[in-house]
Design a protein around this motif. Structure first.
Motif, PDB file in Angstrom:
ATOM      1  N   GLY A 269     -14.893  -2.501   6.147  1.00 54.76           N
ATOM      2  CA  GLY A 269     -15.287  -1.684   4.868  1.00 54.76           C
ATOM      3  C   GLY A 269     -13.911  -0.665   4.272  1.00 54.76           C
ATOM      4  N   GLY A 270     -14.036  -0.352   3.094  1.00 56.72           N
ATOM      5  CA  GLY A 270     -12.782   0.414   2.452  1.00 56.72           C
ATOM      6  C   GLY A 270     -12.307   1.405   3.027  1.00 56.72           C
ATOM      7  N   VAL A 271     -13.119   2.367   3.830  1.00 57.85           N
ATOM      8  CA  VAL A 271     -12.792   3.558   4.662  1.00 57.85           C
ATOM      9  C   VAL A 271     -12.131   3.120   5.852  1.00 57.85           C
ATOM     10  CG1 VAL A 271     -13.587   5.779   5.446  1.00 57.85           C
ATOM     11  CG2 VAL A 271     -14.587   5.057   3.470  1.00 57.85           C
ATOM     12  N   SER A 272     -12.251   1.799   6.397  1.00 60.88           N
ATOM     13  CA  SER A 272     -11.533   1.728   7.489  1.00 60.88           C
ATOM     14  C   SER A 272     -10.280   1.305   7.271  1.00 60.88           C
ATOM     15  CB  SER A 272     -12.351   0.322   8.190  1.00 60.88           C
ATOM     16  OG  SER A 272     -12.150  -0.896   7.439  1.00 60.88           O
ATOM     17  N   ALA A 273      -9.690   1.278   6.057  1.00 60.02           N
ATOM     18  CA  ALA A 273      -8.403   1.474   5.616  1.00 60.02           C
ATOM     19  C   ALA A 273      -7.598   2.757   6.171  1.00 60.02           C
ATOM     20  CB  ALA A 273      -7.834   1.052   4.284  1.00 60.02           C
ATOM     21  N   SER A 274      -8.369   3.706   6.443  1.00 61.57           N
ATOM     22  CA  SER A 274      -7.837   5.277   6.642  1.00 61.57           C
ATOM     23  C   SER A 274      -7.075   5.036   8.154  1.00 61.57           C
ATOM     24  CB  SER A 274      -8.937   6.142   7.002  1.00 61.57           C
ATOM     25  OG  SER A 274      -8.724   7.122   7.862  1.00 61.57           O
ATOM     26  N   ILE A 275      -5.857   5.369   7.858  1.00 55.46           N
ATOM     27  CA  ILE A 275      -4.862   5.351   8.929  1.00 55.46           C
ATOM     28  C   ILE A 275      -5.347   6.421   9.960  1.00 55.46           C
ATOM     29  CG2 ILE A 275      -2.467   5.520   9.915  1.00 55.46           C
ATOM     30  CD1 ILE A 275      -2.879   3.433   7.739  1.00 55.46           C
ATOM     31  N   GLU A 291     -12.075  -3.762  23.221  1.00 55.76           N
ATOM     32  CA  GLU A 291     -11.106  -4.448  22.244  1.00 55.76           C
ATOM     33  C   GLU A 291     -11.485  -3.906  20.941  1.00 55.76           C
ATOM     34  OE1 GLU A 291      -9.392  -8.934  20.723  1.00 55.76           O
ATOM     35  OE2 GLU A 291     -11.056  -8.813  22.383  1.00 55.76           O
ATOM     36  N   LEU A 292     -10.618  -3.373  19.943  1.00 52.68           N
ATOM     37  CA  LEU A 292     -10.953  -2.970  18.680  1.00 52.68           C
ATOM     38  C   LEU A 292     -10.124  -3.864  17.607  1.00 52.68           C
ATOM     39  CD1 LEU A 292     -11.743  -0.260  16.865  1.00 52.68           C
ATOM     40  CD2 LEU A 292      -9.352   0.174  17.003  1.00 52.68           C
ATOM     41  N   LEU A 293     -11.114  -4.436  16.785  1.00 52.64           N
ATOM     42  CA  LEU A 293     -10.430  -5.193  15.739  1.00 52.64           C
ATOM     43  C   LEU A 293     -10.691  -4.241  14.358  1.00 52.64           C
ATOM     44  CD1 LEU A 293     -12.238  -8.857  16.142  1.00 52.64           C
ATOM     45  CD2 LEU A 293     -10.098  -7.531  17.362  1.00 52.64           C
ATOM     46  N   VAL A 294      -9.669  -4.236  13.661  1.00 52.02           N
ATOM     47  CA  VAL A 294      -9.579  -3.878  12.333  1.00 52.02           C
ATOM     48  C   VAL A 294      -9.070  -4.807  11.325  1.00 52.02           C
ATOM     49  CG1 VAL A 294      -9.508  -1.185  12.640  1.00 52.02           C
ATOM     50  CG2 VAL A 294      -7.465  -2.730  12.836  1.00 52.02           C
ATOM     51  N   PRO A 295      -9.601  -4.893  10.275  1.00 52.62           N
ATOM     52  CA  PRO A 295      -9.194  -5.845   9.310  1.00 52.62           C
ATOM     53  C   PRO A 295      -7.766  -5.533   8.639  1.00 52.62           C
ATOM     54  CG  PRO A 295     -11.275  -4.926   8.621  1.00 52.62           C
ATOM     55  CD  PRO A 295     -10.662  -4.133   9.601  1.00 52.62           C
ATOM     56  N   GLU A 296      -6.936  -6.537   8.191  1.00 52.60           N
ATOM     57  CA  GLU A 296      -5.948  -5.982   7.640  1.00 52.60           C
ATOM     58  C   GLU A 296      -6.023  -5.417   6.412  1.00 52.60           C
ATOM     59  OE1 GLU A 296      -2.956  -9.150   5.599  1.00 52.60           O
ATOM     60  OE2 GLU A 296      -3.905 -10.418   7.348  1.00 52.60           O
ATOM     61  N   LEU A 297      -5.353  -4.462   5.840  1.00 55.38           N
ATOM     62  CA  LEU A 297      -5.814  -3.395   4.791  1.00 55.38           C
ATOM     63  C   LEU A 297      -6.267  -4.256   3.593  1.00 55.38           C
ATOM     64  CD1 LEU A 297      -2.644  -0.932   5.139  1.00 55.38           C
ATOM     65  CD2 LEU A 297      -5.034  -0.731   5.866  1.00 55.38           C
ATOM     66  N   ILE A 298      -5.624  -5.358   3.337  1.00 56.80           N
ATOM     67  CA  ILE A 298      -5.984  -5.924   2.235  1.00 56.80           C
ATOM     68  C   ILE A 298      -7.382  -6.289   2.243  1.00 56.80           C
ATOM     69  CG2 ILE A 298      -4.821  -8.136   2.720  1.00 56.80           C
ATOM     70  CD1 ILE A 298      -5.142  -7.298  -1.016  1.00 56.80           C
ATOM     71  N   TYR A 299      -8.015  -6.683   3.441  1.00 56.87           N
ATOM     72  CA  TYR A 299      -9.392  -7.193   3.511  1.00 56.87           C
ATOM     73  C   TYR A 299     -10.146  -6.149   3.853  1.00 56.87           C
ATOM     74  CZ  TYR A 299      -7.183 -11.911   4.273  1.00 56.87           C
ATOM     75  OH  TYR A 299      -6.234 -12.779   4.366  1.00 56.87           O
ATOM     76  N   CYS A 300      -9.955  -4.671   3.731  1.00 59.24           N
ATOM     77  CA  CYS A 300     -10.751  -3.562   3.971  1.00 59.24           C
ATOM     78  C   CYS A 300     -11.468  -3.310   2.633  1.00 59.24           C
ATOM     79  CB  CYS A 300     -10.105  -2.378   4.354  1.00 59.24           C
ATOM     80  SG  CYS A 300      -9.218  -2.300   6.094  1.00 59.24           S
ATOM     81  N   THR A 301     -10.937  -3.297   1.858  1.00 58.76           N
ATOM     82  CA  THR A 301     -11.593  -3.019   0.359  1.00 58.76           C
ATOM     83  C   THR A 301     -12.152  -4.149   0.137  1.00 58.76           C
ATOM     84  OG1 THR A 301      -9.508  -3.047  -0.519  1.00 58.76           O
ATOM     85  CG2 THR A 301     -10.611  -0.716  -0.351  1.00 58.76           C
ATOM     86  N   ASP A 302     -13.126  -4.451  -1.216  1.00 52.94           N
ATOM     87  CA  ASP A 302     -13.683  -5.450  -1.615  1.00 52.94           C
ATOM     88  C   ASP A 302     -13.035  -6.634  -1.842  1.00 52.94           C
ATOM     89  OD1 ASP A 302     -15.985  -4.024  -1.180  1.00 52.94           O
ATOM     90  OD2 ASP A 302     -16.568  -3.624  -3.212  1.00 52.94           O
TER      91      ASP A 302
END
Ligand code: KG4
Ligand code: ZN
Length: 334
Positions: A269-275, A291-302
């Motif tokens: 989700g969008g807020v997961s773009a927060s550094i 193991e932590l997975l975080v989407p690439e920034l471009i895939y965090c928001t819609d």
């Protein structure tokens, strides 16, 4: 199974997006037309304007995505679309466009839940390992989802009032930061100190969240400081707010990660773009050996790539929608 190409449409809020993804992982092309600049002057998304903008742009975005991919709709295995949750008028445009394409080109139609899309954004870069927990934090959602296997979702907790993204955007407005405030609060937070005392919201043993209290606490704090003639340090306020958000998100999520003995924690989700949020989770997961997975920034928001990624698993199970598919502006992920 031969290669599966899915063309997906996402129009649940203020992004008109179309994407083609191969086998749920390989992005062929994605176009995202953001309406942020249109909504900015109103301080948030105006539903009627969002719908009108989707109507104006949907065919252009579909065409641009196909042109950039060197593929034709005939090459697609299926057409996928976000059916909910989201803004009714906005969802309707995407769903009608998807139905039309599926009908004319005789392709299966796949109805994707927006939150499933956010979670599967991680699938574009990584391999999911089960069981896992996903913390979905966006403008519309704050949810903890437990997954035993692909495409099986169990909500173990969620917000009882505002989403975390809404809180970011409201706090931003209080310190005159334009919509969407999340990215700026995150940036300001790095430059500030955690000096303003704010309450830890819903600090109980449950997996539920509440963010309306912290939003009001920030508004009151700014009001009181102004009345005393004190100037608010916006960097310190951003830092104090984000610190509290990180504290409560990490406290409940890491508890769930341990209790459910998962292999992975996924942010979505969008807020997961927060550094700031990413860094704290990275530190805690390393300590707990998760193991932590975080989407690439471009895939965090819609975006529509995440919808195509999720749709692949429905395609494999032949979970197709009928042409009488209805939008669901509010719908729990099941
Ligand atoms: O997932 P999303 O694009 O839309 C919904 O499905 O709601 O999330 C939008 C939200 C907004 O509230 C925005 O302020 C927040 O995500 N956001 C951020 C950041 N980038 C976007 N919040 C904190 N830090 C960021 N870097
Ligand atoms: Zn979203």
């Amino acid at each position: 199974m031969e290669d599966v190409y899915i063309l997906a449409i996402e129009s649940s809020c203020d992004e008109t997006s179309v994407s083609i993804v191969k086998n749920g992982k390989e992005e062929i092309n994605t176009v995202i037309l953001s309406q942020i600049d249109i909504h900015k002057k109103f301080g948030g998304v105006v539903p009627e304007i969002a719908s009108r903008s989707h109507v104006e742009n949907i065919t252009i975005v579909i065409e641009e995505c196909l042109n950039g991919s060197n593929m034709k709709i005939e090459d697609m295995s299926a057409i996928a679309v976000t059916y909910g949750p989201g803004l009714a008028g906005a969802l309707l445009i995407g769903v009608e466009a998807a139905k039309t394409l599926a009908f004319i080109y005789n392709k299966p139609l796949i109805a994707v839940h927006h939150i499933a899309g956010h979670i599967y954004a991680n699938n574009l870069n990584y391999k999911l390992k089960f069981p896992l927990i996903s913390l979905v934090i966006s403008g519309g959602h704050t949810e903890l989802i437990y997954m035993k296997k692909d495409y099986s979702f169990e909500k173990i907790g969620g917000t009882l009032d505002d989403s975390v993204g809404e809180a970011y955007d409201k706090v931003a407005r209080v310190i005159d930061v334009p919509y969407p405030g999340g990215p700026v609060i995150d940036k300001y937070s790095k430059k500030g100190k955690n000096v303003y005392k704010l309450p830890l919201p819903m600090d109980d043993g449950s997996y539920n969240f509440s963010f309306s209290g912290i939003k009001s606490a920030v508004i009151n704090l700014v009001h009181n400081e102004k009345q005393r003639g004190n100037e608010i340090n916006k960097y310190d306020l951003a830092c104090s707010f984000q610190s509290i958000v990180i504290d409560i998100l990490t406290k409940k999520t890491m508890k769930a990660v341990k209790e459910y003995k998962v292999k992975q924690l996924l942010l979505a989700g969008g807020v997961s773009a927060s550094i700031g949020i990413r860094e704290k989770f990275a530190e805690l997961c390393e300590k707990e050996n998760i193991e932590l997975l975080v989407p690439e920034l471009i895939y965090c928001t819609d975006n529509a790539a995440m919808i195509a990624a999720a749709a692949y698993y429905m395609y494999k199970d032949k979970k197709f929608a009928d042409f009488d598919l209805k939008i669901k502006p509010t719908d729990d992920l099941k």
